[in-house]
Motif scaffolding. Structure first.
Motif, PDB file in Angstrom:
ATOM      1  N   ASP A 171       4.738   8.212  11.954  1.00 32.02           N
ATOM      2  CA  ASP A 171       3.506   8.884  11.544  1.00 32.02           C
ATOM      3  C   ASP A 171       2.940   8.319  10.246  1.00 32.02           C
ATOM      4  O   ASP A 171       1.720   8.284  10.053  1.00 32.02           O
ATOM      5  CB  ASP A 171       3.753  10.392  11.377  1.00 32.02           C
ATOM      6  CG  ASP A 171       4.128  11.058  12.686  1.00 32.02           C
ATOM      7  OD1 ASP A 171       3.642  10.606  13.743  1.00 32.02           O
ATOM      8  OD2 ASP A 171       4.923  12.010  12.658  1.00 32.02           O
ATOM      9  N   GLU A 172       3.821   7.881   9.357  1.00 31.81           N
ATOM     10  CA  GLU A 172       3.388   7.422   8.043  1.00 31.81           C
ATOM     11  C   GLU A 172       3.130   5.924   7.969  1.00 31.81           C
ATOM     12  O   GLU A 172       2.380   5.463   7.099  1.00 31.81           O
ATOM     13  CB  GLU A 172       4.443   7.794   6.993  1.00 31.81           C
ATOM     14  CG  GLU A 172       4.661   9.281   6.822  1.00 31.81           C
ATOM     15  CD  GLU A 172       5.711   9.583   5.771  1.00 31.81           C
ATOM     16  OE1 GLU A 172       6.382   8.633   5.308  1.00 31.81           O
ATOM     17  OE2 GLU A 172       5.857  10.759   5.409  1.00 31.81           O
ATOM     18  N   ALA A 173       3.752   5.143   8.851  1.00 33.70           N
ATOM     19  CA  ALA A 173       3.695   3.686   8.745  1.00 33.70           C
ATOM     20  C   ALA A 173       2.274   3.128   8.665  1.00 33.70           C
ATOM     21  O   ALA A 173       1.993   2.282   7.801  1.00 33.70           O
ATOM     22  CB  ALA A 173       4.456   3.042   9.897  1.00 33.70           C
ATOM     23  N   PRO A 174       1.334   3.555   9.531  1.00 35.27           N
ATOM     24  CA  PRO A 174      -0.002   2.965   9.421  1.00 35.27           C
ATOM     25  C   PRO A 174      -0.708   3.322   8.120  1.00 35.27           C
ATOM     26  O   PRO A 174      -1.513   2.540   7.600  1.00 35.27           O
ATOM     27  CB  PRO A 174      -0.744   3.536  10.635  1.00 35.27           C
ATOM     28  CG  PRO A 174       0.029   4.730  11.053  1.00 35.27           C
ATOM     29  CD  PRO A 174       1.443   4.465  10.682  1.00 35.27           C
ATOM     30  N   LEU A 175      -0.409   4.486   7.567  1.00 37.77           N
ATOM     31  CA  LEU A 175      -0.997   4.889   6.289  1.00 37.77           C
ATOM     32  C   LEU A 175      -0.416   4.052   5.156  1.00 37.77           C
ATOM     33  O   LEU A 175      -1.145   3.545   4.297  1.00 37.77           O
ATOM     34  CB  LEU A 175      -0.740   6.374   6.048  1.00 37.77           C
ATOM     35  CG  LEU A 175      -1.295   7.329   7.106  1.00 37.77           C
ATOM     36  CD1 LEU A 175      -0.686   8.726   6.956  1.00 37.77           C
ATOM     37  CD2 LEU A 175      -2.818   7.411   7.021  1.00 37.77           C
ATOM     38  N   LEU A 176       0.906   3.897   5.154  1.00 37.98           N
ATOM     39  CA  LEU A 176       1.560   3.102   4.124  1.00 37.98           C
ATOM     40  C   LEU A 176       1.144   1.638   4.206  1.00 37.98           C
ATOM     41  O   LEU A 176       0.841   0.997   3.196  1.00 37.98           O
ATOM     42  CB  LEU A 176       3.079   3.226   4.271  1.00 37.98           C
ATOM     43  CG  LEU A 176       3.673   4.622   4.037  1.00 37.98           C
ATOM     44  CD1 LEU A 176       5.129   4.645   4.492  1.00 37.98           C
ATOM     45  CD2 LEU A 176       3.558   5.035   2.584  1.00 37.98           C
ATOM     46  N   GLY A 177       1.130   1.111   5.419  1.00 36.91           N
ATOM     47  CA  GLY A 177       0.769  -0.292   5.590  1.00 36.91           C
ATOM     48  C   GLY A 177      -0.668  -0.577   5.204  1.00 36.91           C
ATOM     49  O   GLY A 177      -0.966  -1.613   4.594  1.00 36.91           O
ATOM     50  N   ALA A 178      -1.575   0.324   5.542  1.00 37.38           N
ATOM     51  CA  ALA A 178      -2.969   0.137   5.166  1.00 37.38           C
ATOM     52  C   ALA A 178      -3.121   0.122   3.650  1.00 37.38           C
ATOM     53  O   ALA A 178      -3.860  -0.699   3.084  1.00 37.38           O
ATOM     54  CB  ALA A 178      -3.831   1.243   5.776  1.00 37.38           C
ATOM     55  N   PRO A 224      -9.430   3.009  -4.930  1.00 33.19           N
ATOM     56  CA  PRO A 224      -9.770   2.296  -3.696  1.00 33.19           C
ATOM     57  C   PRO A 224      -9.475   3.122  -2.448  1.00 33.19           C
ATOM     58  O   PRO A 224      -8.571   3.955  -2.441  1.00 33.19           O
ATOM     59  CB  PRO A 224      -8.863   1.061  -3.761  1.00 33.19           C
ATOM     60  CG  PRO A 224      -7.678   1.527  -4.540  1.00 33.19           C
ATOM     61  CD  PRO A 224      -8.196   2.504  -5.554  1.00 33.19           C
ATOM     62  N   TRP A 225     -10.239   2.857  -1.405  1.00 39.24           N
ATOM     63  CA  TRP A 225     -10.024   3.441  -0.093  1.00 39.24           C
ATOM     64  C   TRP A 225      -9.846   2.302   0.911  1.00 39.24           C
ATOM     65  O   TRP A 225     -10.355   1.198   0.731  1.00 39.24           O
ATOM     66  CB  TRP A 225     -11.234   4.278   0.342  1.00 39.24           C
ATOM     67  CG  TRP A 225     -11.300   5.649  -0.242  1.00 39.24           C
ATOM     68  CD1 TRP A 225     -11.657   5.989  -1.511  1.00 39.24           C
ATOM     69  CD2 TRP A 225     -11.023   6.873   0.440  1.00 39.24           C
ATOM     70  NE1 TRP A 225     -11.621   7.348  -1.678  1.00 39.24           N
ATOM     71  CE2 TRP A 225     -11.235   7.925  -0.499  1.00 39.24           C
ATOM     72  CE3 TRP A 225     -10.617   7.195   1.735  1.00 39.24           C
ATOM     73  CZ2 TRP A 225     -11.046   9.257  -0.147  1.00 39.24           C
ATOM     74  CZ3 TRP A 225     -10.439   8.521   2.078  1.00 39.24           C
ATOM     75  CH2 TRP A 225     -10.653   9.544   1.137  1.00 39.24           C
ATOM     76  N   VAL A 226      -9.136   2.598   2.000  1.00 39.82           N
ATOM     77  CA  VAL A 226      -9.001   1.649   3.090  1.00 39.82           C
ATOM     78  C   VAL A 226      -9.039   2.423   4.404  1.00 39.82           C
ATOM     79  O   VAL A 226      -8.521   3.540   4.495  1.00 39.82           O
ATOM     80  CB  VAL A 226      -7.697   0.821   2.970  1.00 39.82           C
ATOM     81  CG1 VAL A 226      -6.475   1.714   2.947  1.00 39.82           C
ATOM     82  CG2 VAL A 226      -7.575  -0.197   4.109  1.00 39.82           C
ATOM     83  N   SER A 272      -6.283   5.648  -1.215  1.00 33.75           N
ATOM     84  CA  SER A 272      -6.631   6.661  -0.221  1.00 33.75           C
ATOM     85  C   SER A 272      -6.890   5.978   1.113  1.00 33.75           C
ATOM     86  O   SER A 272      -7.557   4.941   1.166  1.00 33.75           O
ATOM     87  CB  SER A 272      -7.864   7.445  -0.668  1.00 33.75           C
ATOM     88  OG  SER A 272      -7.605   8.121  -1.884  1.00 33.75           O
ATOM     89  N   VAL A 273      -6.366   6.565   2.187  1.00 32.31           N
ATOM     90  CA  VAL A 273      -6.365   5.904   3.496  1.00 32.31           C
ATOM     91  C   VAL A 273      -6.945   6.814   4.568  1.00 32.31           C
ATOM     92  O   VAL A 273      -6.661   8.012   4.606  1.00 32.31           O
ATOM     93  CB  VAL A 273      -4.927   5.511   3.906  1.00 32.31           C
ATOM     94  CG1 VAL A 273      -4.933   4.783   5.252  1.00 32.31           C
ATOM     95  CG2 VAL A 273      -4.268   4.653   2.838  1.00 32.31           C
ATOM     96  N   LEU A 274      -7.734   6.222   5.441  1.00 34.72           N
ATOM     97  CA  LEU A 274      -8.127   6.848   6.705  1.00 34.72           C
ATOM     98  C   LEU A 274      -7.567   5.983   7.826  1.00 34.72           C
ATOM     99  O   LEU A 274      -7.833   4.776   7.872  1.00 34.72           O
ATOM    100  CB  LEU A 274      -9.649   6.926   6.845  1.00 34.72           C
ATOM    101  CG  LEU A 274     -10.396   7.973   6.029  1.00 34.72           C
ATOM    102  CD1 LEU A 274     -11.896   7.830   6.262  1.00 34.72           C
ATOM    103  CD2 LEU A 274      -9.940   9.383   6.393  1.00 34.72           C
ATOM    104  N   GLU A 275      -6.771   6.581   8.699  1.00 34.70           N
ATOM    105  CA  GLU A 275      -6.231   5.867   9.863  1.00 34.70           C
ATOM    106  C   GLU A 275      -6.890   6.453  11.092  1.00 34.70           C
ATOM    107  O   GLU A 275      -6.780   7.649  11.368  1.00 34.70           O
ATOM    108  CB  GLU A 275      -4.714   6.021   9.912  1.00 34.70           C
ATOM    109  CG  GLU A 275      -4.067   5.228  11.042  1.00 34.70           C
ATOM    110  CD  GLU A 275      -3.601   6.110  12.183  1.00 34.70           C
ATOM    111  OE1 GLU A 275      -3.746   5.673  13.345  1.00 34.70           O
ATOM    112  OE2 GLU A 275      -3.113   7.231  11.935  1.00 34.70           O
TER     113      GLU A 275
END
Length: 312
Positions: free
Chosen positions: A289-296, A70-72, A12-15
């Motif tokens: 739009d998705e790259a920072p979420l995927l990369g994180a 996990p979260w990032v 799970s990601v927060l950008e």
């Protein structure tokens, strides 16, 4: 990177950006967002710590809650990513988070959080494009993000490099100097608007409108884009010649004006080392739009995954 059978495959990601926060569950196996969607909400980077944290947690609460995992959090610096503590000072955003332990503040309220890690947003963006976007298949990658400033990341074999031939201190292009001043005084949202105001003698609109005017024959607007991104190419040229990437990925809000910036950027790059830099693939981000979420999510990993390497 393939998780072992039965291992947790969701991160799970927060950008967090200067004006927004985006939440998503990322399916590591499929290299995509679960359900193909994310949730975005406004955040006031000038607000109080309580207001900022509340916005982050409200956005996080919109995820479906697939169970413990996990979260990032991907966010800009200056930040102590290992300890999860804000170091914002004199950067015009998130000042209220200076000295705040975000891991302690967020973890108890994140749905199903078993662990919480942090990463730089520009790193996440470029890693996402390498893992699942424009730079997929390339071993040596440079990525930059263009917006309020210039973010950057230098990758080799999926590892983020902070030093070495062609890598600026910390891997941070924004520390470069150009024409006697910081690079971001020439290349940034603020710099573009200021340059247009000087060239046109009018109050500057936002960058999107300057781009629109350039496409419709406004010579001042076109000249501003040409000059700004030729300068960026000149600044980046020596780095790329030394680092020898096979691709330069350009993302961020200003990359939406790709039709206006690509040619002068290439021109500036080749002024430095025509032979080497002409061979570099120059491309906009494919999954902006998705790259920072995927990369994180990639940087955070998940239980059961193979080690991802030393990204610090």
């Amino acid at each position: 990177m393939t998780p072992a059978d039965g291992a947790e495959s969701t991160v799970s990601v927060l950008e967090v950006g200067g004006t927004h926060v985006t939440a998503a569950d990322v399916d590591i196996r499929a290299r995509r967002l679960r359900s193909g969607r994310s949730f975005r909400e406004a955040v006031d980077s000038d607000g109080s710590a309580e207001e900022i944290l509340s916005a982050l947690l409200h956005c996080a609460g919109r995820l479906s809650g697939l169970g413990a995992g996990p979260w990032v959090v991907a966010l800009p610096g200056p930040f102590d990513y290992e300890r999860g503590i804000g170091r914002f000072e004199g950067v015009g955003k998130f000042e209220a988070l200076r000295g705040v332990d975000l891991r302690a503040a967020l973890t108890p309220s994140l749905p199903g959080a078993t662990a919480l890690s942090f990463c730089n947003d520009a790193d996440a963006y470029v890693v996402g494009e390498w893992w699942a976007g424009a730079a997929r298949g390339h071993r040596t990658v440079v990525g930059i993000t263009l917006g309020t400033g210039v973010g950057s990341c230098f990758l080799r074999d999926g590892r983020i490099l902070r030093h070495g031939p062609g890598v600026p201190a910390g891997g941070w292009v924004h520390t470069l100097r150009y024409a006697g001043g910081p690079l971001e005084e020439t290349v940034s949202r603020h710099a573009l608007r200021r340059a247009y105001a000087r060239a046109s003698g009018t109050a500057p609109p936002d960058v999107r409108e300057i781009a629109r005017r350039a496409r419709h024959g406004d010579r001042a607007a076109a000249k501003v884009f040409t000059g700004t991104f030729r300068a960026l190419g000149r600044a980046l040229g020596p780095l790329l010649a030394a680092f020898e990437p096979t691709v330069l990925v350009v993302g961020g809000a200003i990359a939406g004006a790709w039709d206006l910036l690509a040619e002068p950027l290439r021109s500036g790059l080749t002024e430095t080392d025509p032979d080497r830099n002409r061979r570099v693939v120059l491309t906009p981000a494919h999954r902006p739009d998705e790259a920072p979420l995927l990369g994180a999510a990639y940087l955070a990993g998940a239980p059961g995954h193979a080690p991802l390497g030393d990204f610090r």
